[in-house]
Design an enzyme around this catalytic site. Structure first.
Site, PDB file in Angstrom:
ATOM      1  N   SER A 282       0.850  -1.187   0.000  1.00 28.78           N
ATOM      2  CA  SER A 282       0.000   0.000   0.000  1.00 28.78           C
ATOM      3  C   SER A 282       0.884   1.235   0.000  1.00 28.78           C
ATOM      4  CB  SER A 282      -0.897   0.006   1.235  1.00 28.78           C
ATOM      5  OG  SER A 282      -0.153   0.358   2.399  1.00 28.78           O
ATOM      6  N   ASP A 283       0.323   2.369  -0.408  1.00 28.64           N
ATOM      7  CA  ASP A 283       1.024   3.622  -0.175  1.00 28.64           C
ATOM      8  C   ASP A 283       0.818   4.005   1.288  1.00 28.64           C
ATOM      9  OD1 ASP A 283       2.538   5.908  -0.584  1.00 28.64           O
ATOM     10  OD2 ASP A 283       1.511   6.453  -2.432  1.00 28.64           O
ATOM     11  N   TRP A 284       1.556   5.014   1.731  1.00 31.45           N
ATOM     12  CA  TRP A 284       1.596   5.372   3.156  1.00 31.45           C
ATOM     13  C   TRP A 284       0.172   5.611   3.692  1.00 31.45           C
ATOM     14  CZ3 TRP A 284       6.148   6.687   6.185  1.00 31.45           C
ATOM     15  CH2 TRP A 284       5.853   7.168   7.471  1.00 31.45           C
ATOM     16  N   GLY A 285      -0.278   4.717   4.555  1.00 35.07           N
ATOM     17  CA  GLY A 285      -1.562   4.904   5.213  1.00 35.07           C
ATOM     18  C   GLY A 285      -2.771   4.717   4.331  1.00 35.07           C
ATOM     19  N   SER A 286      -2.596   4.251   3.094  1.00 34.57           N
ATOM     20  CA  SER A 286      -3.745   4.186   2.189  1.00 34.57           C
ATOM     21  C   SER A 286      -4.763   3.142   2.621  1.00 34.57           C
ATOM     22  CB  SER A 286      -3.287   3.923   0.749  1.00 34.57           C
ATOM     23  OG  SER A 286      -2.713   2.634   0.615  1.00 34.57           O
TER      24      SER A 286
END
Length: 748
Positions: A282-286
Site C-alpha cells: 500500500s502507499d503510506w496509510g492508504s
C-alpha cells in the site's frame, strides 16, 4: 534463541542440498503462527535512533518489540548501517523464526549522488543513461544497507498543476513504458541476489496521475479506454519486460473504489492476467484512508477489504497489525489469502539473498568507497547535460562565448540546494554545484546579482526555503548589471519544495516577484537568456514573446552548475526533448498531444467549433520539442508493409556546423477504428549523434504491438485500415506517409 538456531541450521542445510527457495518458503509458512504471518505483511517507518538502548519514545519502543517478536516484516526510512544492523539483529537473532526484515527507502533520483528529477531525465530520451543512473542509485543505497526503493513512478500525467509530475516520465505511455523498463532494470540489475542491487517498486497502481484538477490525492474518474491504453501500459511493461518485483497501489479512488481495495486492479489484472508474482504494498496509510474515502466503515473493514483485494503489505496504516488475525480467526478472511501474501513477501526476500546472509548489504568499507564516488558524480553531470531542453534561441544568443561580459542574475543561480530537487534521497542539503560555481569553473567573465532573494527559513521537508515573494531590494543592482553586460543569463523558477508530493499549484507562473525582475532586466538589456529551474512545465508566454533564448533546466542534481554551464557555453550541445507539453494557460489543463479529435476539430466561420475564445488550443511548446545548436533535416521517408509488420526508414542529416544529437520520433494516426484513436501516438524513437554534414539512415519496425490498441473491455485489437505515419523532431513532425495496413502472416 534455540528455535532461531534450528531455523538457521535448516536454511544452511537447504542451501547446501540446493533445495529450492519455494520449498524453503513453504516450510517457513508451515512453521509460522497467524500473528507472525500478519507481521510479514506489516511495514513501519523508523521514528528515531534504534542503536544501543531503546529510546524513550514509546512508539519506537513498541515497534522494536514487534521486530523482536517477529511481527514486523519490513521497515522504511531507517538510515545508517548501525541502525539497520541493530534492527536486523533484533529480527534474525531474537525473533522465533529469524526471518530478516526488508528495508525500504524512497530512492527516486539518486541516493547520496543526486541525479536530475525523473521528469528531467525523461527529457533526455536516453534510456541507457537512465538505466545507468538507476544502477548507480541502487549501488549507493545498497552500500548503505537498503534493499528496496519505492521507484520508479510510472504514472502518466497530463496536468502540470499536479506537483508529482516531477517524479514521473510525463504524458506519453510509450515513452513512459520504455523509461519504466529502463529504471527497473537499473535498480534491480541482472541478479537481485547481488549485494549492489535493490528491489524496484512501480507506482502508483493505478491512475494517480489523473487526479481531478491536478490536486494531489484527489478523485480519479476516467474511462476504461484511457485506463487500458494510457495508464496501464508502463506498469505492464515494467512487470513483463523488466520483472519489477513490487508494485505500490495508489491513494486515489478509481470508478469509486480506492485502489488499495480494488480487486479488479490488483487481483484480476495485475496478479491473474499479468501473472505478477511479486508483492503489492500500500502507499503510506492508504489502507486506513479507505475510511475517509467512505469505502470502509472502520479499520477492521479496511483491513478486510485490502487483503481481499490483493494488497499484500500494509505501509504505516496499522490495519493489518490490529485487525487481520482476528478477521482470519472469525472466518471472514481465508487464511490462504494471508499465506499467499506472505509467500510473495518471502519470495522477494529470498531473491535478495537475505535468507542466505541477512547482513549482506551491511558493509562499511563498500559504503565508504561507493557513496559519492567520482564516477557517480561524472554520471550525474552527463545525465544533467542530456536533460536540459533548449526551448528557444532566436536570435542565436547561445552558446555563450569567451570574452563576452555576462550578467548572471537570480537567487536560484547561486543556490546550492534547489538543484537537488524534491525526493532527493540522502543527498546532503546545499551540496549541489550552483550556476555561479559552474561559471567560475569555466572561467567566464561575469558579475552576479541575486535580484530577488531567497527566503531563508527551515529547510525541512514541510517548511522549505522558497523564492522570496515580495523583496525587490536587489532589483536596481540587477538592472544595472544587465545594462552594462553583453548578455544576461537570468535563472528563475521554483524552489525544490514547490513541486513534488502535496505541491499542487493553480498558477504556473514564476513564484514571487521573479516575473517583475525578468521584465525589469529585459527592459535594460534585450539580450536575455532565461534559464528555468522547475519540477514541472511552467507558463512562459511573456518570455516566449520577449526573451530571445529560453532553456528549461529543471532541477538537475548534484552537478547542476557544471552541466548547465557546459550547455550554455556549447561544451555540450543540448539534445533534450520535452516529455510534457508546455501550456499557454493553466486554463488549458489537462493538456496533451495524443488527444482525440472532436466532431468539430477545425475552425469554421461561426464560433461553433472546439476552441477557446481567449486562447489557442495548441501548447506553447509541444511534446517532443527541443532545439540544438545545429540543425537537422529529415528526408526520404519510406514505408513498406510485410504482413503484420511495417518497415519505416528515413534519412537524417546534420546540416549545421557543429556536432549534435537528435531524437528521431515516429508517430502514427489510425484514421478509423472500432475505438476512436488519438490524433497522434508516439510509437518509436531513436537518439542519434551526427557530425556536421553527416547523414544517417534511421529505421523503425512497427508491428501489432505498436499498431494495435485496447477497447474499453481491455481486449487488445489489431485492425486493418489507413494509418498515417509522421517522423520528425517533435510531436508536430510534418514528414508523413500513409499506409493501408492489412495485418496478416508475414511472407516467407
Amino acid at each position: 534463541m534455540a528455535a532461531m538456531s534450528v531455523v538457521i541450521s535448516s536454511c544452511a542445510a537447504q542451501a547446501k542440498d540446493k533445495v529450492s527457495a519455494d520449498q524453503h518458503i513453504e516450510a517457513l509458512i508451515a512453521e509460522m503462527t497467524l500473528e507472525e504471518k500478519v507481521g510479514q505483511l506489516t511495514q513501519y517507518s523508523d521514528v528515531g535512533d534504534t542503536t544501543g538502548p531503546l529510546p524513550d519514545d514509546e512508539t519506537q519502543r513498541q515497534k522494536m518489540d514487534m521486530v523482536r517478536s517477529g511481527t514486523v516484516g519490513s521497515m522504511l526510512n531507517v538510515i545508517g548501517l548501525d541502525d539497520i544492523r541493530t534492527i536486523q539483529e533484533y529480527a534474525v537473532e531474537e525473533s522465533r523464526l529469524g526471518i530478516p526484515v526488508i528495508f525500504g527507502f524512497d530512492v527516486v533520483h539518486g541516493y547520496r549522488t543526486s541525479f536530475p528529477l525523473p521528469l528531467a531525465e525523461a527529457a533526455s530520451w536516453d534510456l541507457a543513461m537512465m538505466e545507468e543512473t538507476a544502477r548507480i542509485a541502487a549501488r549507493e543505497a545498497a552500500a548503505d544497507g537498503l534493499h528496496w526503493t519505492f521507484a520508479p513512478m510510472a504514472d502518466i500525467s497530463r496536468d502540470a498543476r499536479w506537483g508529482r509530475v516531477m517524479e514521473g516520465a510525463g504524458e506519453d505511455p510509450y515513452l513512459g513504458s520504455e523509461i519504466a523498463v529502463a529504471r527497473v532494470r537499473g535498480f534491480q540489475g541482472e541478479d537481485l541476489s547481488a549485494p549492489d542491487t535493490i528491489v524496484s517498486t512501480v507506482k502508483h497502481f493505478a491512475a494517480y496521475g489523473f487526479a481531478e484538477a491536478g490536486r494531489d490525492y484527489n478523485t480519479v474518474d476516467i474511462g476504461t479506454v484511457t485506463l487500458f491504453n494510457i495508464v496501464l501500459p508502463p506498469f505492464k511493461a515494467a512487470i513483463e519486460r523488466a520483472d519489477a518485483r513490487t508494485v505500490m497501489n495508489a491513494f486515489n479512488v478509481l470508478n469509486g473504489i480506492p485502489a488499495t481495495g480494488d480487486a479488479y486492479l490488483q487481483r484480476d489484472i495485475l496478479k491473474d492476467e499479468w501473472g505478477f508474482d511479486g508483492f503489492i504494498i500500500s502507499d503510506w496509510g492508504s489502507g486506513v484512508e479507505m475510511i475517509d474515502h467512505g469505502f470502509a466503515a472502520d479499520g477492521e473493514e479496511a483491513a478486510k477489504l485490502a487483503i481481499l483485494a490483493g494488497s499484500d503489505m500494509d505501509m504505516e496504516s496499522n490495519v493489518y497489525a490490529q485487525h487481520l488475525a482476528g478477521l482470519v480467526e472469525r472466518g471472514e478472511v481465508p487464511e490462504s489469502l494471508v499465506d499467499d501474501a506472505v509467500r510473495r513477501v518471502l519470495r522477494v526476500k529470498a531473491e535478495l539473498g537475505l535468507f542466505d546472509d541477512p547482513y549482506r548489504y551491511i558493509d562499511e568499507a563498500r559504503a565508504e568507497q561507493v557513496l559519492l564516488a567520482p564516477e557517480h558524480l561524472d554520471a550525474a553531470r552527463r545525465m544533467a547535460e542530456r536533460s536540459v531542453v533548449l526551448l528557444k534561441n532566436e536570435p542565436s544568443l547561445l552558446p555563450l562565448k569567451q570574452g563576452e561580459r555576462i550578467a548572471l542574475i537570480g537567487a536560484l543561480a547561486g543556490d546550492k540546494d534547489t538543484p537537488l530537487g524534491n525526493w532527493r534521497g540522502m543527498a546532503e542539503a546545499h551540496s549541489a554545484v550552483s550556476v555561479v560555481e559552474g561559471f567560475e569553473a569555466a572561467g567566464l567573465d561575469f558579475v552576479y546579482e541575486k535580484g530577488a532573494d531567497l527566503e531563508i527559513g527551515d529547510a525541512g521537508f514541510a517548511n522549505p526555503v522558497v523564492v522570496n515573494t515580495d523583496d525587490r531590494s536587489g532589483f536596481d543592482a540587477a538592472v544595472e548589471a544587465a545594462r552594462t553586460a553583453d548578455k544576461v543569463v537570468i535563472v528563475l523558477g521554483e524552489d525544490a519544495r514547490q513541486s513534488g508530493e502535496g505541491r499542487s499549484r493553480t498558477r504556473l507562473d514564476f513564484p514571487g516577484v521573479q516575473q517583475e525582475l525578468l521584465e525589469a532586466v529585459h527592459a535594460a538589456n534585450e539580450n536575455v537568456i532565461l534559464v528555468v529551474m522547475s519540477g514541472r512545465p511552467l507558463v512562459l508566454n511573456w518570455a516566449d514573446e520577449n526573451v530571445p533564448s529560453i532553456v528549461q533546466a529543471w532541477h538537475l542534481g548534484s552537478e547542476s552548475g557544471h552541466a548547465l554551464t557546459n550547455v550554455l557555453t556549447g561544451a555540450y550541445n543540448p539534445s533534450g526533448k520535452l516529455p510534457m507539453s508546455f501550456p499557454r494557460s493553466v486554463g488549458q489543463l489537462p493538456l496533451y498531444y495524443n488527444h482525440l479529435s472532436t466532431g468539430r476539430p477545425d475552425e469554421i466561420p461561426e464560433v461553433f467549433w472546439s476552441h477557446y475564445i481567449d486562447e489557442e488550443n495548441s501548447p506553447l511548446y509541444p511534446f517532443g520539442h527541443g532545439l540544438s545548436y545545429t540543425d537537422f533535416d529529415y528526408s526520404g521517408l519510406s514505408v513498406a508493409a510485410d504482413g503484420s509488420e511495417v518497415a519505416v526508414s528515413l534519412t537524417v542529416t546534420n546540416t549545421g556546423e557543429v556536432a549534435g544529437e537528435d531524437v528521431v520520433q515516429l508517430y502514427i494516426h489510425d484514421r478509423a477504428a472500432s475505438v476512436a484513436r488519438p490524433v497522434r501516438e508516439l510509437k518509436g524513437f531513436q537518439k542519434i549523434a551526427l557530425a556536421p554534414g553527416e547523414a544517417r539512415e534511421v529505421a523503425f519496425t512497427l508491428g501489432p504491438d505498436e499498431l494495435g490498441f485496447y477497447n474499453g473491455r481491455g481486449e487488445f485489437l489489431v485492425e486493418a485500415g489507413l494509418i498515417d505515419l509522421y517522423v520528425g523532431g517533435s510531436s508536430a513532425a510534418s514528414l508523413t506517409q500513409q499506409i493501408d495496413y492489412q495485418p496478416r502472416p508475414a511472407s516467407e
